[in-house]
Enzyme design. Structure first.
Site, PDB file in Angstrom:
ATOM      1  N   LYS A  33      -3.933 -11.585   5.628  1.00 61.33           N
ATOM      2  CA  LYS A  33      -3.642 -11.363   4.207  1.00 61.33           C
ATOM      3  C   LYS A  33      -2.321 -12.034   3.893  1.00 61.33           C
ATOM      4  O   LYS A  33      -1.282 -11.686   4.468  1.00 61.33           O
ATOM      5  CB  LYS A  33      -3.543  -9.852   3.943  1.00 61.33           C
ATOM      6  CG  LYS A  33      -3.064  -9.445   2.570  1.00 61.33           C
ATOM      7  CD  LYS A  33      -3.918  -9.968   1.446  1.00 61.33           C
ATOM      8  CE  LYS A  33      -5.348  -9.491   1.528  1.00 61.33           C
ATOM      9  NZ  LYS A  33      -6.245 -10.084   0.539  1.00 61.33           N
ATOM     10  N   THR A  80     -11.707  -8.364 -11.875  1.00 63.48           N
ATOM     11  CA  THR A  80     -11.876  -8.213 -13.325  1.00 63.48           C
ATOM     12  C   THR A  80     -12.787  -7.015 -13.613  1.00 63.48           C
ATOM     13  O   THR A  80     -13.341  -6.398 -12.704  1.00 63.48           O
ATOM     14  CB  THR A  80     -12.572  -9.448 -13.915  1.00 63.48           C
ATOM     15  OG1 THR A  80     -13.916  -9.448 -13.477  1.00 63.48           O
ATOM     16  CG2 THR A  80     -11.882 -10.730 -13.505  1.00 63.48           C
ATOM     17  N   HIS A 107       0.834  -1.209   0.000  1.00 58.19           N
ATOM     18  CA  HIS A 107       0.000   0.000   0.000  1.00 58.19           C
ATOM     19  C   HIS A 107       0.864   1.252   0.000  1.00 58.19           C
ATOM     20  O   HIS A 107       1.834   1.342   0.761  1.00 58.19           O
ATOM     21  CB  HIS A 107      -0.877   0.050   1.256  1.00 58.19           C
ATOM     22  CG  HIS A 107      -2.026  -0.905   1.245  1.00 58.19           C
ATOM     23  ND1 HIS A 107      -3.207  -0.648   1.899  1.00 58.19           N
ATOM     24  CD2 HIS A 107      -2.200  -2.114   0.653  1.00 58.19           C
ATOM     25  CE1 HIS A 107      -4.043  -1.644   1.728  1.00 58.19           C
ATOM     26  NE2 HIS A 107      -3.453  -2.557   0.977  1.00 58.19           N
ATOM     27  N   HIS A 141     -16.229  -8.709   1.932  1.00 54.68           N
ATOM     28  CA  HIS A 141     -14.896  -8.251   1.557  1.00 54.68           C
ATOM     29  C   HIS A 141     -14.720  -6.765   1.882  1.00 54.68           C
ATOM     30  O   HIS A 141     -15.689  -6.015   1.944  1.00 54.68           O
ATOM     31  CB  HIS A 141     -14.725  -8.466   0.048  1.00 54.68           C
ATOM     32  CG  HIS A 141     -13.580  -7.738  -0.556  1.00 54.68           C
ATOM     33  ND1 HIS A 141     -13.713  -6.530  -1.210  1.00 54.68           N
ATOM     34  CD2 HIS A 141     -12.263  -8.046  -0.597  1.00 54.68           C
ATOM     35  CE1 HIS A 141     -12.531  -6.136  -1.641  1.00 54.68           C
ATOM     36  NE2 HIS A 141     -11.631  -7.035  -1.291  1.00 54.68           N
ATOM     37  N   PRO A 184      -4.407 -15.490   0.238  1.00 52.84           N
ATOM     38  CA  PRO A 184      -3.197 -15.120  -0.521  1.00 52.84           C
ATOM     39  C   PRO A 184      -3.500 -14.412  -1.845  1.00 52.84           C
ATOM     40  O   PRO A 184      -2.583 -14.206  -2.651  1.00 52.84           O
ATOM     41  CB  PRO A 184      -2.552 -16.484  -0.782  1.00 52.84           C
ATOM     42  CG  PRO A 184      -3.721 -17.403  -0.958  1.00 52.84           C
ATOM     43  CD  PRO A 184      -4.810 -16.898  -0.026  1.00 52.84           C
TER      44      PRO A 184
HETATM   45  O1  LIG Z   1      -5.860  -4.034   0.908  1.00 55.66           O
HETATM   46  C1  LIG Z   1      -5.281  -5.035   0.446  1.00 55.66           C
HETATM   47  O2  LIG Z   1      -4.079  -5.099   0.277  1.00 55.66           O
HETATM   48  C2  LIG Z   1      -6.127  -6.225   0.141  1.00 55.66           C
HETATM   49  O3  LIG Z   1      -5.358  -7.226  -0.434  1.00 55.66           O
HETATM   50  C3  LIG Z   1      -7.282  -5.854  -0.736  1.00 55.66           C
HETATM   51  O4  LIG Z   1      -6.834  -5.156  -1.868  1.00 55.66           O
HETATM   52  C4  LIG Z   1      -8.076  -7.048  -1.197  1.00 55.66           C
HETATM   53  O5  LIG Z   1      -8.986  -6.639  -2.150  1.00 55.66           O
HETATM   54  C5  LIG Z   1      -8.933  -7.673  -0.159  1.00 55.66           C
HETATM   55  O6  LIG Z   1      -8.848  -7.217   1.072  1.00 55.66           O
HETATM   56  C6  LIG Z   1      -9.127  -9.158  -0.267  1.00 55.66           C
HETATM   57  O7  LIG Z   1      -9.714  -9.727   0.623  1.00 55.66           O
HETATM   58  O8  LIG Z   1      -8.716  -9.750  -1.265  1.00 55.66           O
HETATM   59 MG   LIG Z   2      -9.820 -11.619  -0.408  1.00 53.09          MG
END
Ligand SMILES: O=C([O-])[C@@H](O)[C@@H](O)[C@H](O)[C@@H](O)C(=O)[O-]
Ligand SMILES: [Mg+2]
Length: 424
Positions: free
Chosen positions: A193, A104, A29, A320, A222
């Site tokens: 994450k 997508t 980020h 999400h 992942p």
């Molecule tokens: O904020 C992040 O780095 C997450 O990886 C996010 O971009 C994802 O969209 C998300 O939180 C997820 O569950 O895949």
């Molecule tokens: Mg996810």
């Protein structure tokens, strides 16, 4: 004479707020997270709020749809959806999903429509004297549980001192981070994450989290960084340890292949992100938990349609999250409070945001015991703080970012970084 519910104006304000160096499969980020704040103003002065992605491509799409909406009423959400679809007819732009390319383009029209629908519901609620949860069928829960969303992270952005969380680059760092978040919010589920380190390291981290938090459900996500074979290995290692495994492998076919052998449900916010994805996914039993997100499923009511489809086909629902502000949190909470089968603890990036940095007036959103108390004031129950909005808009103008790009930022520090998935 002004007419109730007739849309006089639509104001779209891009904003930026501080973010921390959170790591994921596509990079890290940047110091600022971008959002757009959508205000629909009626002829009688009533206004409603929506929040969405802040990438310039998305902002352009919102602006294009906003013009023709004026003159409709806030009850005409079908007509507003049609306008959003039509406004994209000649759209050749790509990206702008606000998720660093993790989703997508299948749901672009629903992404554009979502904040307008939320703002219309906010106004409908205000005019009726009812909270949005009531417009969605009424609360089935008075508070909505969220999960502690852990990230591997650097101590601070390069060249800056450590932030309040400090580094989390190994299991000990993650456990420390989990304690800090859970001590503050009281969350009762944990999501990690992943997709950052080789899978064996992330499996070890989950096993250490299990030892440190024996009673809390765990999840690992992942972002499709693993092959089908690797995903099956991880699934086997984490048998009985995670409540679901989120997006281990790319695409519906990859998820279906993993699901054949996985001893736990598979969840997704990457393989199934639009209504057109549901039939092929259901046919192959590719996912057992859909992570809904009203920002790309077309607002609150279309998210409830998704919930009904999940209920009919025996899939479960979770939620999400991306980096977001208080308008989104209020909308997410109303939706979850009025959707009976949205019963997993929802994801939120809220703990990664500075507590005092937002566009809404203080005091409307209250955390208690890992949950957000569902606002009961009319509409979403949150009001704009115009001074704060102006400050966050100034941040946007000053920060120089116009889209989320975790990969380019990561490559400043690791030039050979590859966001390719699957990676392992
Ligand atoms: O904020 C992040 O780095 C997450 O990886 C996010 O971009 C994802 O969209 C998300 O939180 C997820 O569950 O895949
Ligand atoms: Mg996810």
């Amino acid at each position: 004479m002004s007419r109730r519910g007739v849309i006089k104006d639509v104001v779209i304000t891009p904003v930026a707020f501080h973010d921390m160096p959170l790591l994921n499969s596509v990079g890290v980020h940047e110091p600022w997270a971008l959002r757009s704040i959508i205000e629909i103003v009626c002829e009688d002065g009533t206004y409603g709020l929506g929040e969405s992605y802040g990438d310039s491509t998305h902002l352009g799409r919102l602006e294009r749809a906003a013009g023709p909406i004026k003159g409709l009423t806030v009850y005409d959400t079908n007509a507003i959806h049609k306008i959003c679809v039509e406004s994209l007819t000649d759209d050749r732009s790509t990206g702008g999903d606000g998720m660093a390319g993790m989703v997508t383009t299948a749901s672009v029209a629903d992404k554009v429509f979502s904040p307008f629908e939320v703002a219309c519901l906010d106004i409908q609620g205000k005019l009726a004297g009812l909270p949005v949860s009531q417009l969605l069928g009424g609360r089935v829960r008075d508070s909505v549980q969220y999960s502690a969303y852990l990230f591997y992270k650097w101590g601070g952005h390069p060249g800056e001192p450590d932030d309040e969380y400090g580094p989390a680059l190994d299991p000990a760092g993650l456990i420390k981070q989990a304690h800090k978040i859970i001590d503050e919010f009281g969350f009762k589920a944990i999501k990690l994450k992943g997709g950052v380190y080789p899978p064996a390291q992330e499996v070890e981290a989950i096993k250490e989290l299990r030892k440190a938090f024996p009673d809390l459900p765990l999840r690992l996500d992942p972002n499709a960084a693993w092959t089908v074979e690797t995903s099956k290995w991880v699934a086997n290692e984490l048998k009985g340890i995670v409540e679901y495994l989120e997006d281990p492998a790319p695409e519906i076919e990859g998820m279906a292949a993993v699901a054949k052998d996985a001893p736990m449900p598979l969840a997704t916010n990457m393989a199934v992100v639009a209504f057109s994805h549901l039939p092929p996914s259901i046919l192959q039993n590719a996912v057992q938990v859909v992570l809904s997100d009203h920002h790309f499923w077309g607002g609150l009511r279309r998210s409830q349609t998704l919930a009904s489809i999940c209920a009919i086909w025996g899939m479960r629902l979770s939620m999400h999250s991306n980096s977001h502000l208080g308008i989104s949190l209020a909308a997410m909470t109303h939706l979850a409070s009025a959707t009976p089968n949205l019963d997993y603890a929802c994801d939120t990036h809220w703990p990664w945001k500075r507590r005092d940095e937002d566009v809404i007036a203080d005091g409307a959103l209250k955390w208690a015991d890992g949950a957000l108390v569902v606002p009961t004031a009319p509409g979403l129950g949150v009001e704009l703080d115009r001074a704060k909005l102006a400050q966050l808009h100034q941040n946007y103008l000053d920060c120089g970012l116009t889209k989320r790009d975790d990969t380019t930022y990561m490559r400043k520090f690791q030039p050979d970084f590859s966001p390719k998935i699957p990676k392992w």
